[in-house]
Design a protein around this motif. Structure first.
Motif, PDB file in Angstrom:
ATOM      1  N   ASN A  22       0.820  -1.209   0.000  1.00  0.00           N
ATOM      2  CA  ASN A  22       0.000   0.000   0.000  1.00  0.00           C
ATOM      3  C   ASN A  22       0.856   1.263   0.000  1.00  0.00           C
ATOM      4  N   ALA A  23       1.938   1.239   0.770  1.00  0.00           N
ATOM      5  CA  ALA A  23       2.820   2.408   0.835  1.00  0.00           C
ATOM      6  C   ALA A  23       3.493   2.664  -0.511  1.00  0.00           C
ATOM      7  N   VAL A  24       4.031   1.613  -1.107  1.00  0.00           N
ATOM      8  CA  VAL A  24       4.784   1.783  -2.353  1.00  0.00           C
ATOM      9  C   VAL A  24       3.862   2.120  -3.515  1.00  0.00           C
ATOM     10  N   THR A  25       2.692   1.526  -3.580  1.00  0.00           N
ATOM     11  CA  THR A  25       1.790   1.825  -4.694  1.00  0.00           C
ATOM     12  C   THR A  25       1.222   3.235  -4.611  1.00  0.00           C
ATOM     13  N   SER A  26       1.389   3.894  -3.473  1.00  0.00           N
ATOM     14  CA  SER A  26       0.932   5.284  -3.363  1.00  0.00           C
ATOM     15  C   SER A  26       1.922   6.257  -3.996  1.00  0.00           C
ATOM     16  N   VAL A  27       3.116   5.785  -4.341  1.00  0.00           N
ATOM     17  CA  VAL A  27       4.135   6.636  -4.961  1.00  0.00           C
ATOM     18  C   VAL A  27       3.783   6.838  -6.441  1.00  0.00           C
ATOM     19  N   ALA A  28       3.890   8.063  -6.886  1.00  0.00           N
ATOM     20  CA  ALA A  28       3.564   8.400  -8.274  1.00  0.00           C
ATOM     21  C   ALA A  28       4.391   7.565  -9.246  1.00  0.00           C
ATOM     22  N   GLY A  29       3.703   6.992 -10.232  1.00  0.00           N
ATOM     23  CA  GLY A  29       4.369   6.224 -11.272  1.00  0.00           C
ATOM     24  C   GLY A  29       4.444   4.735 -11.022  1.00  0.00           C
ATOM     25  N   THR A  48       6.916   4.170 -16.241  1.00  0.00           N
ATOM     26  CA  THR A  48       7.602   5.456 -16.256  1.00  0.00           C
ATOM     27  C   THR A  48       8.627   5.466 -15.128  1.00  0.00           C
ATOM     28  N   PRO A  49       9.602   6.359 -15.188  1.00  0.00           N
ATOM     29  CA  PRO A  49      10.589   6.424 -14.103  1.00  0.00           C
ATOM     30  C   PRO A  49       9.930   6.739 -12.760  1.00  0.00           C
ATOM     31  N   VAL A  50      10.422   6.072 -11.724  1.00  0.00           N
ATOM     32  CA  VAL A  50       9.913   6.284 -10.369  1.00  0.00           C
ATOM     33  C   VAL A  50      11.075   6.770  -9.509  1.00  0.00           C
ATOM     34  N   ASP A  51      10.820   7.770  -8.697  1.00  0.00           N
ATOM     35  CA  ASP A  51      11.845   8.326  -7.812  1.00  0.00           C
ATOM     36  C   ASP A  51      12.119   7.339  -6.677  1.00  0.00           C
ATOM     37  N   GLY A  52      13.311   6.741  -6.686  1.00  0.00           N
ATOM     38  CA  GLY A  52      13.692   5.762  -5.672  1.00  0.00           C
ATOM     39  C   GLY A  52      13.665   6.333  -4.266  1.00  0.00           C
ATOM     40  N   ASP A  53      13.991   7.614  -4.122  1.00  0.00           N
ATOM     41  CA  ASP A  53      13.954   8.242  -2.797  1.00  0.00           C
ATOM     42  C   ASP A  53      12.528   8.263  -2.251  1.00  0.00           C
ATOM     43  N   LEU A  54      11.555   8.497  -3.126  1.00  0.00           N
ATOM     44  CA  LEU A  54      10.156   8.495  -2.684  1.00  0.00           C
ATOM     45  C   LEU A  54       9.709   7.098  -2.284  1.00  0.00           C
ATOM     46  N   VAL A  55      10.205   6.082  -2.990  1.00  0.00           N
ATOM     47  CA  VAL A  55       9.876   4.697  -2.635  1.00  0.00           C
ATOM     48  C   VAL A  55      10.454   4.373  -1.260  1.00  0.00           C
ATOM     49  N   ARG A  56      11.726   4.718  -1.058  1.00  0.00           N
ATOM     50  CA  ARG A  56      12.363   4.468   0.250  1.00  0.00           C
ATOM     51  C   ARG A  56      11.623   5.200   1.373  1.00  0.00           C
ATOM     52  N   GLU A  57      11.253   6.443   1.114  1.00  0.00           N
ATOM     53  CA  GLU A  57      10.528   7.237   2.113  1.00  0.00           C
ATOM     54  C   GLU A  57       9.184   6.593   2.450  1.00  0.00           C
ATOM     55  N   ALA A  58       8.477   6.108   1.443  1.00  0.00           N
ATOM     56  CA  ALA A  58       7.180   5.457   1.677  1.00  0.00           C
ATOM     57  C   ALA A  58       7.354   4.199   2.516  1.00  0.00           C
ATOM     58  N   ILE A  59       8.399   3.426   2.229  1.00  0.00           N
ATOM     59  CA  ILE A  59       8.668   2.207   2.998  1.00  0.00           C
ATOM     60  C   ILE A  59       9.006   2.566   4.443  1.00  0.00           C
ATOM     61  N   LYS A  61       8.106   5.278   6.101  1.00  0.00           N
ATOM     62  CA  LYS A  61       6.895   5.784   6.757  1.00  0.00           C
ATOM     63  C   LYS A  61       5.959   4.641   7.150  1.00  0.00           C
ATOM     64  N   ALA A  62       6.033   3.530   6.410  1.00  0.00           N
ATOM     65  CA  ALA A  62       5.203   2.354   6.738  1.00  0.00           C
ATOM     66  C   ALA A  62       5.781   1.588   7.911  1.00  0.00           C
ATOM     67  N   GLY A  63       6.989   1.981   8.361  1.00  0.00           N
ATOM     68  CA  GLY A  63       7.588   1.351   9.523  1.00  0.00           C
ATOM     69  C   GLY A  63       8.654   0.310   9.224  1.00  0.00           C
TER      70      GLY A  63
END
Length: 68
Positions: A22-29, A48-59, A61-63
């Motif tokens: 759920n956290a990762v799929t909320s990241v744009a792209g 499309t390209p996905v910002d790896g920093d946003l993926v890491r941040e989402a993970i 934030k999910a704990g």
């Protein structure tokens, strides 16, 4: 389709997988996520390209923590 693989620490059950998905799929792209609970590998699938920093941040934030 491009994919990025992250190793996530602390996932031990299906509930963990759901939180990370759920956290990762909320990241744009992000189109889809494939998780291997035994290895902790999270594969992010996107057209499309996905910002790896946003993926890491989402993970985070999910704990959970991305290794490396």
């Amino acid at each position: 389709m491009s994919d990025n693989v992250y190793t996530v620490k602390g996932m031990t059950c299906s509930g963990c997988m759901t939180k990370v998905t759920n956290a990762v799929t909320s990241v744009a792209g992000v189109d889809d996520v494939d998780i291997d609970i035994t290895t902790g590998e999270v594969t992010v699938l996107s057209t499309t390209p996905v910002d790896g920093d946003l993926v890491r941040e989402a993970i985070n934030k999910a704990g959970y923590e991305v290794a490396g």
